[in-house]
Design a protein around this motif. Structure first.
Motif, mmCIF file in Angstrom:
data_model
loop_
_atom_site.group_PDB
_atom_site.id
_atom_site.type_symbol
_atom_site.label_atom_id
_atom_site.label_comp_id
_atom_site.label_asym_id
_atom_site.label_seq_id
_atom_site.Cartn_x
_atom_site.Cartn_y
_atom_site.Cartn_z
ATOM 1 N N ARG A 167 0.841 -1.214 0.000
ATOM 2 C CA ARG A 167 0.000 0.000 0.000
ATOM 3 C C ARG A 167 0.867 1.252 0.000
ATOM 4 O O ARG A 167 0.529 2.239 -0.648
ATOM 5 C CB ARG A 167 -0.973 -0.024 1.184
ATOM 6 C CG ARG A 167 -2.033 -1.122 1.024
ATOM 7 C CD ARG A 167 -3.043 -1.147 2.153
ATOM 8 N NE ARG A 167 -4.002 -2.230 1.967
ATOM 9 C CZ ARG A 167 -3.986 -3.389 2.638
ATOM 10 N NH1 ARG A 167 -3.066 -3.614 3.555
ATOM 11 N NH2 ARG A 167 -4.885 -4.325 2.383
ATOM 12 N N ASP A 168 2.008 1.203 0.701
ATOM 13 C CA ASP A 168 2.921 2.357 0.705
ATOM 14 C C ASP A 168 3.498 2.628 -0.688
ATOM 15 O O ASP A 168 3.946 3.733 -0.969
ATOM 16 C CB ASP A 168 4.079 2.136 1.698
ATOM 17 C CG ASP A 168 3.632 2.379 3.140
ATOM 18 O OD1 ASP A 168 2.486 2.835 3.340
ATOM 19 O OD2 ASP A 168 4.430 2.096 4.056
ATOM 20 N N LYS A 169 3.516 1.597 -1.531
ATOM 21 C CA LYS A 169 3.980 1.793 -2.915
ATOM 22 C C LYS A 169 2.854 2.281 -3.818
ATOM 23 O O LYS A 169 3.006 2.369 -5.034
ATOM 24 C CB LYS A 169 4.526 0.470 -3.487
ATOM 25 C CG LYS A 169 5.862 0.044 -2.901
ATOM 26 C CD LYS A 169 6.339 -1.239 -3.594
ATOM 27 C CE LYS A 169 7.576 -1.809 -2.927
ATOM 28 N NZ LYS A 169 8.735 -0.905 -2.995
ATOM 29 N N GLY A 170 1.694 2.518 -3.230
ATOM 30 C CA GLY A 170 0.555 3.026 -4.002
ATOM 31 C C GLY A 170 -0.212 1.934 -4.723
ATOM 32 O O GLY A 170 -1.054 2.212 -5.589
ATOM 33 N N ILE A 171 0.040 0.673 -4.357
ATOM 34 C CA ILE A 171 -0.662 -0.443 -5.003
ATOM 35 C C ILE A 171 -1.991 -0.679 -4.292
ATOM 36 O O ILE A 171 -2.051 -0.707 -3.053
ATOM 37 C CB ILE A 171 0.212 -1.715 -4.977
ATOM 38 C CG1 ILE A 171 1.446 -1.486 -5.851
ATOM 39 C CG2 ILE A 171 -0.561 -2.947 -5.432
ATOM 40 C CD1 ILE A 171 2.562 -2.464 -5.633
ATOM 41 N N LYS A 172 -3.044 -0.845 -5.081
ATOM 42 C CA LYS A 172 -4.356 -1.141 -4.498
ATOM 43 C C LYS A 172 -4.364 -2.599 -4.027
ATOM 44 O O LYS A 172 -4.164 -3.515 -4.837
ATOM 45 C CB LYS A 172 -5.451 -0.905 -5.548
ATOM 46 C CG LYS A 172 -6.832 -1.288 -5.057
ATOM 47 C CD LYS A 172 -7.913 -0.932 -6.068
ATOM 48 C CE LYS A 172 -9.269 -1.448 -5.616
ATOM 49 N NZ LYS A 172 -10.339 -1.147 -6.559
ATOM 50 N N VAL A 173 -4.576 -2.799 -2.739
ATOM 51 C CA VAL A 173 -4.621 -4.157 -2.184
ATOM 52 C C VAL A 173 -5.998 -4.360 -1.557
ATOM 53 O O VAL A 173 -6.434 -3.549 -0.735
ATOM 54 C CB VAL A 173 -3.540 -4.363 -1.091
ATOM 55 C CG1 VAL A 173 -3.592 -5.788 -0.543
ATOM 56 C CG2 VAL A 173 -2.154 -4.045 -1.635
ATOM 57 N N GLU A 174 -6.677 -5.428 -1.958
ATOM 58 C CA GLU A 174 -7.979 -5.755 -1.380
ATOM 59 C C GLU A 174 -7.905 -7.165 -0.807
ATOM 60 O O GLU A 174 -7.644 -8.120 -1.540
ATOM 61 C CB GLU A 174 -9.075 -5.693 -2.449
ATOM 62 C CG GLU A 174 -9.407 -4.290 -2.913
ATOM 63 C CD GLU A 174 -10.173 -3.481 -1.872
ATOM 64 O OE1 GLU A 174 -10.792 -4.068 -0.970
ATOM 65 O OE2 GLU A 174 -10.142 -2.240 -1.974
#
Ligand code: 5GP
Length: 190
Positions: free
Chosen positions: A165-172
Protein backbone atom coordinates in the motif's frame (compact mmCIF):
# COMPACT_ATOMS: atom_id res chain seq x y z
CA UNK A 1 -18.34 -10.91 9.41
CA UNK A 2 -18.17 -12.32 5.88
CA UNK A 3 -18.36 -16.02 4.94
CA UNK A 4 -14.60 -16.40 4.73
CA UNK A 5 -14.07 -14.91 8.18
CA UNK A 6 -16.76 -17.22 9.61
CA UNK A 7 -15.07 -20.21 7.98
CA UNK A 8 -11.63 -19.24 9.27
CA UNK A 9 -13.02 -19.10 12.82
CA UNK A 10 -14.72 -22.48 12.32
CA UNK A 11 -12.00 -24.46 10.52
CA UNK A 12 -8.77 -22.42 10.50
CA UNK A 13 -5.95 -23.75 12.68
CA UNK A 14 -3.38 -21.42 14.18
CA UNK A 15 0.08 -22.92 14.10
CA UNK A 16 2.45 -21.07 16.37
CA UNK A 17 3.83 -18.55 16.06
CA UNK A 18 2.16 -17.01 13.01
CA UNK A 19 0.98 -19.58 10.47
CA UNK A 20 -2.73 -20.02 9.79
CA UNK A 21 -3.63 -23.38 8.30
CA UNK A 22 -6.69 -23.44 6.06
CA UNK A 23 -6.06 -26.84 4.50
CA UNK A 24 -9.63 -28.05 4.95
CA UNK A 25 -11.14 -25.37 2.68
CA UNK A 26 -8.41 -23.59 0.65
CA UNK A 27 -4.92 -25.09 0.66
CA UNK A 28 -5.50 -28.86 0.36
CA UNK A 29 -9.21 -29.63 0.21
CA UNK A 30 -11.00 -26.84 -1.67
CA UNK A 31 -14.47 -25.49 -0.91
CA UNK A 32 -15.47 -24.37 -4.40
CA UNK A 33 -18.63 -22.61 -3.20
CA UNK A 34 -16.59 -20.50 -0.82
CA UNK A 35 -14.05 -19.69 -3.56
CA UNK A 36 -16.98 -18.67 -5.74
CA UNK A 37 -18.15 -16.17 -3.10
CA UNK A 38 -14.57 -14.88 -2.81
CA UNK A 39 -14.38 -14.52 -6.62
CA UNK A 40 -17.57 -12.41 -6.57
CA UNK A 41 -16.12 -10.22 -3.82
CA UNK A 42 -12.96 -9.62 -5.86
CA UNK A 43 -15.12 -8.59 -8.82
CA UNK A 44 -17.03 -6.10 -6.62
CA UNK A 45 -13.79 -4.63 -5.30
CA UNK A 46 -11.96 -4.42 -8.63
CA UNK A 47 -14.30 -2.61 -10.95
CA UNK A 48 -11.41 -1.49 -13.17
CA UNK A 49 -10.63 -2.88 -16.63
CA UNK A 50 -8.64 -6.11 -16.26
CA UNK A 51 -7.31 -8.24 -19.11
CA UNK A 52 -5.60 -11.02 -17.14
CA UNK A 53 -5.29 -12.43 -13.65
CA UNK A 54 -1.78 -13.40 -12.57
CA UNK A 55 -1.16 -15.81 -9.72
CA UNK A 56 1.50 -18.23 -8.51
CA UNK A 57 1.35 -22.01 -8.33
CA UNK A 58 0.00 -23.98 -6.58
CA UNK A 59 -2.67 -22.64 -4.21
CA UNK A 60 -3.28 -19.43 -6.15
CA UNK A 61 -4.46 -21.28 -9.25
CA UNK A 62 -7.82 -22.50 -7.95
CA UNK A 63 -8.66 -19.12 -6.40
CA UNK A 64 -7.66 -17.18 -9.52
CA UNK A 65 -9.52 -19.56 -11.82
CA UNK A 66 -12.80 -19.29 -9.96
CA UNK A 67 -12.44 -15.49 -9.73
CA UNK A 68 -11.58 -15.24 -13.44
CA UNK A 69 -15.07 -16.41 -14.37
CA UNK A 70 -16.43 -13.12 -12.99
CA UNK A 71 -13.87 -11.06 -14.91
CA UNK A 72 -14.07 -13.13 -18.12
CA UNK A 73 -10.31 -13.09 -18.50
CA UNK A 74 -7.58 -15.77 -18.68
CA UNK A 75 -5.46 -16.78 -15.70
CA UNK A 76 -1.68 -16.88 -15.99
CA UNK A 77 0.23 -18.60 -13.21
CA UNK A 78 3.89 -18.11 -12.46
CA UNK A 79 5.73 -21.43 -12.40
CA UNK A 80 8.03 -22.33 -9.54
CA UNK A 81 9.66 -25.40 -11.06
CA UNK A 82 12.07 -25.80 -13.93
CA UNK A 83 9.81 -26.83 -16.77
CA UNK A 84 11.14 -28.37 -19.95
CA UNK A 85 8.00 -27.19 -21.70
CA UNK A 86 8.60 -23.55 -20.84
CA UNK A 87 10.64 -21.95 -23.57
CA UNK A 88 13.57 -19.75 -22.67
CA UNK A 89 11.76 -16.53 -23.45
CA UNK A 90 10.55 -15.85 -19.92
CA UNK A 91 10.24 -13.14 -17.30
CA UNK A 92 11.72 -14.44 -14.09
CA UNK A 93 12.24 -13.27 -10.55
CA UNK A 94 13.24 -14.67 -7.19
CA UNK A 95 10.77 -15.13 -4.35
CA UNK A 96 11.54 -15.98 -0.74
CA UNK A 97 9.03 -18.48 0.62
CA UNK A 98 7.68 -17.61 4.05
CA UNK A 99 6.34 -21.10 4.73
CA UNK A 100 9.29 -23.07 3.25
CA UNK A 101 12.07 -20.71 4.40
CA UNK A 102 13.91 -20.78 1.08
CA UNK A 103 14.25 -18.73 -2.08
CA UNK A 104 13.04 -20.01 -5.44
CA UNK A 105 12.82 -18.72 -8.99
CA UNK A 106 9.42 -18.09 -10.59
CA UNK A 107 8.87 -17.71 -14.31
CA UNK A 108 6.20 -16.63 -16.77
CA UNK A 109 6.50 -17.07 -20.51
CA UNK A 110 6.70 -13.77 -22.41
CA UNK A 111 3.87 -15.14 -24.57
CA UNK A 112 1.37 -14.60 -21.78
CA UNK A 113 2.14 -11.14 -20.38
CA UNK A 114 2.62 -8.07 -22.51
CA UNK A 115 2.58 -4.30 -22.38
CA UNK A 116 -1.09 -4.00 -23.38
CA UNK A 117 -2.25 -6.10 -20.41
CA UNK A 118 -3.97 -4.77 -17.29
CA UNK A 119 -3.16 -7.20 -14.52
CA UNK A 120 -4.91 -8.21 -11.33
CA UNK A 121 -2.60 -10.25 -9.09
CA UNK A 122 -4.37 -12.80 -6.88
CA UNK A 123 -2.93 -14.99 -4.11
CA UNK A 124 -4.10 -16.97 -1.11
CA UNK A 125 -2.08 -15.29 1.66
CA UNK A 126 -0.26 -12.01 2.15
CA UNK A 127 2.36 -12.21 4.90
CA UNK A 128 5.61 -10.31 4.31
CA UNK A 129 4.76 -9.59 0.70
CA UNK A 130 7.50 -11.54 -1.05
CA UNK A 131 5.21 -13.56 -3.31
CA UNK A 132 3.17 -10.48 -4.27
CA UNK A 133 6.30 -8.39 -4.88
CA UNK A 134 7.69 -11.16 -7.11
CA UNK A 135 4.49 -11.20 -9.17
CA UNK A 136 4.49 -7.39 -9.41
CA UNK A 137 8.11 -7.57 -10.61
CA UNK A 138 7.03 -9.93 -13.42
CA UNK A 139 4.22 -7.53 -14.39
CA UNK A 140 6.65 -4.58 -14.41
CA UNK A 141 9.13 -6.50 -16.58
CA UNK A 142 6.37 -7.11 -19.13
CA UNK A 143 5.39 -3.43 -19.23
CA UNK A 144 1.77 -4.30 -18.36
CA UNK A 145 -0.34 -2.12 -16.03
CA UNK A 146 -0.65 -3.28 -12.41
CA UNK A 147 -4.31 -2.79 -11.50
CA UNK A 148 -4.10 -4.23 -8.02
CA UNK A 149 -3.59 -7.19 -5.72
CA UNK A 150 -6.47 -9.36 -4.48
CA UNK A 151 -5.68 -11.45 -1.42
CA UNK A 152 -7.84 -14.08 0.26
CA UNK A 153 -6.26 -13.84 3.73
CA UNK A 154 -3.95 -11.00 4.72
CA UNK A 155 -2.05 -11.35 7.97
CA UNK A 156 -2.22 -7.71 9.03
CA UNK A 157 0.39 -8.16 11.75
CA UNK A 158 3.05 -8.85 9.10
CA UNK A 159 4.48 -6.17 6.87
CA UNK A 160 3.33 -7.16 3.35
CA UNK A 161 0.11 -5.13 3.27
CA UNK A 162 1.81 -1.93 4.40
CA UNK A 163 4.73 -2.51 2.02
CA UNK A 164 2.41 -2.79 -1.01
CA UNK A 165 0.00 0.00 0.00
CA UNK A 166 2.92 2.36 0.71
CA UNK A 167 3.98 1.79 -2.91
CA UNK A 168 0.55 3.03 -4.00
CA UNK A 169 -0.66 -0.44 -5.00
CA UNK A 170 -4.36 -1.14 -4.50
CA UNK A 171 -4.62 -4.16 -2.18
CA UNK A 172 -7.98 -5.76 -1.38
CA UNK A 173 -8.06 -8.59 1.13
CA UNK A 174 -11.23 -10.58 1.82
CA UNK A 175 -10.13 -11.26 5.41
CA UNK A 176 -7.49 -9.38 7.35
CA UNK A 177 -6.27 -11.21 10.45
CA UNK A 178 -4.91 -8.64 12.88
CA UNK A 179 -3.83 -11.07 15.57
CA UNK A 180 -3.73 -14.78 16.34
CA UNK A 181 -2.30 -14.62 19.85
CA UNK A 182 -2.89 -17.75 21.93
CA UNK A 183 -4.81 -19.19 18.98
CA UNK A 184 -7.54 -16.53 19.12
CA UNK A 185 -8.12 -15.04 15.68
CA UNK A 186 -9.09 -11.36 15.49
CA UNK A 187 -10.13 -9.74 12.20
CA UNK A 188 -9.68 -6.10 11.22
CA UNK A 189 -12.91 -4.14 11.26
CA UNK A 190 -15.00 -6.97 12.73
P1 5GP B 1 4.64 -13.66 1.73
O1 5GP B 1 5.37 -13.90 0.45
O2 5GP B 1 3.63 -12.55 1.67
O3 5GP B 1 5.57 -13.53 2.90
O4 5GP B 1 3.83 -14.99 2.01
C1 5GP B 1 2.77 -15.34 1.16
C2 5GP B 1 2.90 -16.75 0.68
O5 5GP B 1 3.33 -17.61 1.74
C3 5GP B 1 1.56 -17.23 0.22
O6 5GP B 1 1.64 -17.47 -1.16
C4 5GP B 1 1.29 -18.49 1.02
O7 5GP B 1 1.44 -19.59 0.17
C5 5GP B 1 2.35 -18.55 2.06
N1 5GP B 1 1.87 -18.19 3.42
C6 5GP B 1 2.29 -17.14 4.17
N2 5GP B 1 1.71 -17.14 5.38
C7 5GP B 1 0.89 -18.21 5.40
C8 5GP B 1 0.02 -18.75 6.41
O8 5GP B 1 -0.13 -18.24 7.54
N3 5GP B 1 -0.68 -19.86 6.07
C9 5GP B 1 -0.55 -20.47 4.85
N4 5GP B 1 -1.28 -21.56 4.62
N5 5GP B 1 0.28 -19.99 3.88
C10 5GP B 1 0.99 -18.87 4.16
Amino acid sequence: MNKLEERILKNGIVKEPNILKVDSFINHQIDVGLLNDIGKMFKERFDEEITKILTIEASGIAIATVAAQYFNVPVVFAKKVESKNLNKDVYETKVYSFTKDREYTVKVSKDYLNSSDKILVIDDFLANGHAAMGLIDLVNQSGADMVGVGIVIEKGFQEGGKLLRDKGIKVESIAIVDSMESGTIKFRGV
